[in-house]
Write a protein that holds these residues in place. Structure first.
Motif, PDB file in Angstrom:
ATOM      1  N   LEU A  49       7.648  12.378   3.871  1.00  0.00           N
ATOM      2  CA  LEU A  49       8.304  11.302   3.133  1.00  0.00           C
ATOM      3  C   LEU A  49       8.658  10.140   4.064  1.00  0.00           C
ATOM      4  CD1 LEU A  49       9.271  10.312   0.417  1.00  0.00           C
ATOM      5  CD2 LEU A  49      11.450  11.456   0.836  1.00  0.00           C
ATOM      6  N   GLY A  50       9.117  10.459   5.262  1.00  0.00           N
ATOM      7  CA  GLY A  50       9.425   9.410   6.235  1.00  0.00           C
ATOM      8  C   GLY A  50       8.186   8.632   6.630  1.00  0.00           C
ATOM      9  N   VAL A  51       7.081   9.323   6.793  1.00  0.00           N
ATOM     10  CA  VAL A  51       5.813   8.661   7.123  1.00  0.00           C
ATOM     11  C   VAL A  51       5.412   7.727   5.983  1.00  0.00           C
ATOM     12  CG1 VAL A  51       3.333   9.019   7.466  1.00  0.00           C
ATOM     13  CG2 VAL A  51       4.966  10.436   8.696  1.00  0.00           C
ATOM     14  N   LEU A  52       5.489   8.223   4.761  1.00  0.00           N
ATOM     15  CA  LEU A  52       5.103   7.402   3.610  1.00  0.00           C
ATOM     16  C   LEU A  52       6.007   6.182   3.465  1.00  0.00           C
ATOM     17  CD1 LEU A  52       4.277  10.217   1.042  1.00  0.00           C
ATOM     18  CD2 LEU A  52       2.659   8.680   2.189  1.00  0.00           C
ATOM     19  N   ASN A  53       7.310   6.368   3.641  1.00  0.00           N
ATOM     20  CA  ASN A  53       8.225   5.231   3.541  1.00  0.00           C
ATOM     21  C   ASN A  53       7.985   4.219   4.660  1.00  0.00           C
ATOM     22  OD1 ASN A  53       9.543   5.910   1.148  1.00  0.00           O
ATOM     23  ND2 ASN A  53      10.964   7.248   2.210  1.00  0.00           N
ATOM     24  N   SER A  54       7.688   4.710   5.856  1.00  0.00           N
ATOM     25  CA  SER A  54       7.372   3.804   6.966  1.00  0.00           C
ATOM     26  C   SER A  54       6.100   3.032   6.674  1.00  0.00           C
ATOM     27  CB  SER A  54       7.202   4.583   8.272  1.00  0.00           C
ATOM     28  OG  SER A  54       8.416   5.135   8.685  1.00  0.00           O
ATOM     29  N   LEU A  55       5.110   3.726   6.158  1.00  0.00           N
ATOM     30  CA  LEU A  55       3.846   3.067   5.826  1.00  0.00           C
ATOM     31  C   LEU A  55       4.041   2.039   4.719  1.00  0.00           C
ATOM     32  CD1 LEU A  55       0.825   2.754   6.171  1.00  0.00           C
ATOM     33  CD2 LEU A  55       0.507   4.724   4.659  1.00  0.00           C
ATOM     34  N   LYS A  56       4.821   2.397   3.717  1.00  0.00           N
ATOM     35  CA  LYS A  56       5.088   1.453   2.627  1.00  0.00           C
ATOM     36  C   LYS A  56       5.751   0.185   3.159  1.00  0.00           C
ATOM     37  CE  LYS A  56       7.396   0.944  -1.783  1.00  0.00           C
ATOM     38  NZ  LYS A  56       8.517   1.369  -2.579  1.00  0.00           N
ATOM     39  N   SER A  57       6.697   0.349   4.061  1.00  0.00           N
ATOM     40  CA  SER A  57       7.358  -0.816   4.670  1.00  0.00           C
ATOM     41  C   SER A  57       6.376  -1.621   5.520  1.00  0.00           C
ATOM     42  CB  SER A  57       8.533  -0.374   5.537  1.00  0.00           C
ATOM     43  OG  SER A  57       9.531   0.185   4.735  1.00  0.00           O
ATOM     44  N   ALA A  58       5.526  -0.919   6.243  1.00  0.00           N
ATOM     45  CA  ALA A  58       4.558  -1.599   7.105  1.00  0.00           C
ATOM     46  C   ALA A  58       3.546  -2.396   6.283  1.00  0.00           C
ATOM     47  CB  ALA A  58       3.832  -0.587   7.988  1.00  0.00           C
ATOM     48  N   LEU A  59       3.307  -1.994   5.054  1.00  0.00           N
ATOM     49  CA  LEU A  59       2.332  -2.666   4.201  1.00  0.00           C
ATOM     50  C   LEU A  59       2.910  -3.865   3.447  1.00  0.00           C
ATOM     51  CD1 LEU A  59       0.503   0.470   2.784  1.00  0.00           C
ATOM     52  CD2 LEU A  59      -0.466  -1.266   4.315  1.00  0.00           C
ATOM     53  N   ASP A  60       4.119  -4.243   3.749  1.00  0.00           N
ATOM     54  CA  ASP A  60       4.744  -5.397   3.099  1.00  0.00           C
ATOM     55  C   ASP A  60       4.012  -6.669   3.503  1.00  0.00           C
ATOM     56  OD1 ASP A  60       6.456  -7.089   1.752  1.00  0.00           O
ATOM     57  OD2 ASP A  60       8.015  -7.000   3.286  1.00  0.00           O
ATOM     58  N   THR A  61       3.609  -7.462   2.528  1.00  0.00           N
ATOM     59  CA  THR A  61       2.883  -8.708   2.797  1.00  0.00           C
ATOM     60  C   THR A  61       3.795  -9.925   2.883  1.00  0.00           C
ATOM     61  OG1 THR A  61       2.444  -9.040   0.434  1.00  0.00           O
ATOM     62  CG2 THR A  61       0.749  -7.896   1.725  1.00  0.00           C
ATOM     63  N   GLY A  62       5.079  -9.722   2.716  1.00  0.00           N
ATOM     64  CA  GLY A  62       6.023 -10.833   2.856  1.00  0.00           C
ATOM     65  C   GLY A  62       5.667 -11.996   1.945  1.00  0.00           C
ATOM     66  N   ASP A  63       5.581 -13.180   2.532  1.00  0.00           N
ATOM     67  CA  ASP A  63       5.283 -14.394   1.774  1.00  0.00           C
ATOM     68  C   ASP A  63       3.807 -14.763   1.834  1.00  0.00           C
ATOM     69  OD1 ASP A  63       7.934 -14.738   1.029  1.00  0.00           O
ATOM     70  OD2 ASP A  63       8.420 -15.883   2.834  1.00  0.00           O
ATOM     71  N   ALA A  64       2.942 -13.811   2.151  1.00  0.00           N
ATOM     72  CA  ALA A  64       1.515 -14.111   2.298  1.00  0.00           C
ATOM     73  C   ALA A  64       0.921 -14.699   1.022  1.00  0.00           C
ATOM     74  CB  ALA A  64       0.739 -12.859   2.705  1.00  0.00           C
ATOM     75  N   ALA A  65       1.255 -14.134  -0.118  1.00  0.00           N
ATOM     76  CA  ALA A  65       0.703 -14.624  -1.386  1.00  0.00           C
ATOM     77  C   ALA A  65       1.162 -16.057  -1.661  1.00  0.00           C
ATOM     78  CB  ALA A  65       1.087 -13.701  -2.531  1.00  0.00           C
ATOM     79  N   ALA A  99      -8.438 -11.505  -0.920  1.00  0.00           N
ATOM     80  CA  ALA A  99      -8.887 -10.119  -1.101  1.00  0.00           C
ATOM     81  C   ALA A  99      -8.119  -9.177  -0.178  1.00  0.00           C
ATOM     82  CB  ALA A  99     -10.388 -10.020  -0.841  1.00  0.00           C
ATOM     83  N   LEU A 100      -7.854  -9.612   1.024  1.00  0.00           N
ATOM     84  CA  LEU A 100      -7.107  -8.780   1.967  1.00  0.00           C
ATOM     85  C   LEU A 100      -5.668  -8.564   1.499  1.00  0.00           C
ATOM     86  CD1 LEU A 100      -7.283  -7.237   4.601  1.00  0.00           C
ATOM     87  CD2 LEU A 100      -6.793  -9.357   5.818  1.00  0.00           C
ATOM     88  N   ILE A 101      -5.049  -9.624   1.024  1.00  0.00           N
ATOM     89  CA  ILE A 101      -3.684  -9.503   0.489  1.00  0.00           C
ATOM     90  C   ILE A 101      -3.677  -8.529  -0.683  1.00  0.00           C
ATOM     91  CG2 ILE A 101      -1.854 -10.724  -0.770  1.00  0.00           C
ATOM     92  CD1 ILE A 101      -2.538 -13.201   0.960  1.00  0.00           C
ATOM     93  N   GLU A 102      -4.641  -8.647  -1.567  1.00  0.00           N
ATOM     94  CA  GLU A 102      -4.717  -7.763  -2.730  1.00  0.00           C
ATOM     95  C   GLU A 102      -4.904  -6.303  -2.302  1.00  0.00           C
ATOM     96  OE1 GLU A 102      -7.639  -7.078  -6.551  1.00  0.00           O
ATOM     97  OE2 GLU A 102      -7.336  -9.133  -5.840  1.00  0.00           O
ATOM     98  N   THR A 103      -5.758  -6.077  -1.323  1.00  0.00           N
ATOM     99  CA  THR A 103      -5.989  -4.713  -0.834  1.00  0.00           C
ATOM    100  C   THR A 103      -4.722  -4.120  -0.237  1.00  0.00           C
ATOM    101  OG1 THR A 103      -8.316  -5.191  -0.394  1.00  0.00           O
ATOM    102  CG2 THR A 103      -7.365  -3.325   0.780  1.00  0.00           C
ATOM    103  N   VAL A 104      -4.010  -4.905   0.561  1.00  0.00           N
ATOM    104  CA  VAL A 104      -2.773  -4.415   1.180  1.00  0.00           C
ATOM    105  C   VAL A 104      -1.724  -4.132   0.111  1.00  0.00           C
ATOM    106  CG1 VAL A 104      -0.872  -5.004   2.740  1.00  0.00           C
ATOM    107  CG2 VAL A 104      -3.216  -5.550   3.397  1.00  0.00           C
ATOM    108  N   GLU A 105      -1.608  -5.013  -0.869  1.00  0.00           N
ATOM    109  CA  GLU A 105      -0.629  -4.801  -1.935  1.00  0.00           C
ATOM    110  C   GLU A 105      -0.963  -3.558  -2.766  1.00  0.00           C
ATOM    111  OE1 GLU A 105      -0.650  -8.629  -3.893  1.00  0.00           O
ATOM    112  OE2 GLU A 105       0.977  -9.380  -2.619  1.00  0.00           O
ATOM    113  N   GLU A 106      -2.254  -3.331  -3.035  1.00  0.00           N
ATOM    114  CA  GLU A 106      -2.660  -2.132  -3.769  1.00  0.00           C
ATOM    115  C   GLU A 106      -2.348  -0.874  -2.957  1.00  0.00           C
ATOM    116  OE1 GLU A 106      -6.798  -2.624  -4.732  1.00  0.00           O
ATOM    117  OE2 GLU A 106      -6.373  -4.104  -6.283  1.00  0.00           O
ATOM    118  N   ALA A 107      -2.610  -0.930  -1.660  1.00  0.00           N
ATOM    119  CA  ALA A 107      -2.316   0.211  -0.794  1.00  0.00           C
ATOM    120  C   ALA A 107      -0.820   0.491  -0.789  1.00  0.00           C
ATOM    121  CB  ALA A 107      -2.816  -0.045   0.623  1.00  0.00           C
ATOM    122  N   GLN A 108      -0.010  -0.554  -0.725  1.00  0.00           N
ATOM    123  CA  GLN A 108       1.440  -0.370  -0.735  1.00  0.00           C
ATOM    124  C   GLN A 108       1.887   0.277  -2.046  1.00  0.00           C
ATOM    125  OE1 GLN A 108       4.048  -3.819  -0.953  1.00  0.00           O
ATOM    126  NE2 GLN A 108       5.446  -2.874   0.508  1.00  0.00           N
TER     127      GLN A 108
END
Length: 149
Positions: A49-65, A99-108
């Motif tokens: 769960l810690g790994v998944l939560n860390s990964l979810k945080s790491a996948l944040d795109t911030g203001d990229a969109a 496309a990269l932003i979309e992929t990262v957001e889908e992964a998150q």
């Protein structure tokens, strides 16, 4: 050519340069908001769960969109003003970032779903006593109780 025409051409050239700069700055800002490859690969945690939560945080795109939106807006203005030497290449680059932003957001989103599923699964497995020592210990206790009767 009159003086006013030269001034207009100068102003148009200046505006085109500013538009190009705005598109490039906003596209760079969008790229900088994306997570680094290392940030999503190396996480430090003691459990799933810690790994998944860390990964979810790491996948944040911030203001990229939002930055990409601004880049596209200025690109459209610049394209209509014929401000770009190679608008097709620039548009392709904008599409790549999108496309990269979309992929990262889908992964998150997928990681978020998995992070919410794992605790439920753990709880269900604990309740069902599937696998591991807990299930064996309970069976041994039940067997001992039956032989004592």
């Amino acid at each position: 050519m009159s003086q006013s025409t030269l001034d207009e051409e100068d102003l148009l050239g200046e505006a085109a340069s500013e538009i190009r700069a705005d598109v490039e700055e906003n596209m760079a800002a969008a790229r900088s908001e994306l997570p680094s490859a290392e940030a999503i690969w190396a996480v430090d945690s003691e459990n799933t769960l810690g790994v998944l939560n860390s990964l979810k945080s790491a996948l944040d795109t911030g203001d990229a969109a939002e930055s990409l939106r601004d880049a596209r807006k200025w690109f459209m203005v610049g394209e209509r003003a014929d401000a770009f030497e190679d608008p097709d290449a620039l548009e392709a680059e904008l599409d790549e970032v999108a496309a990269l932003i979309e992929t990262v957001e889908e992964a998150q989103e997928r990681v978020g779903e998995l992070a919410s599923t794992v605790p439920e699964l753990r709880s269900d497995l604990e309740e069902a006593n599937v696998g591991g020592a807990d299930g064996d210990a309970e069976t041994e206790t039940e067997d001992a109780d039956e032989t004592e009767e």
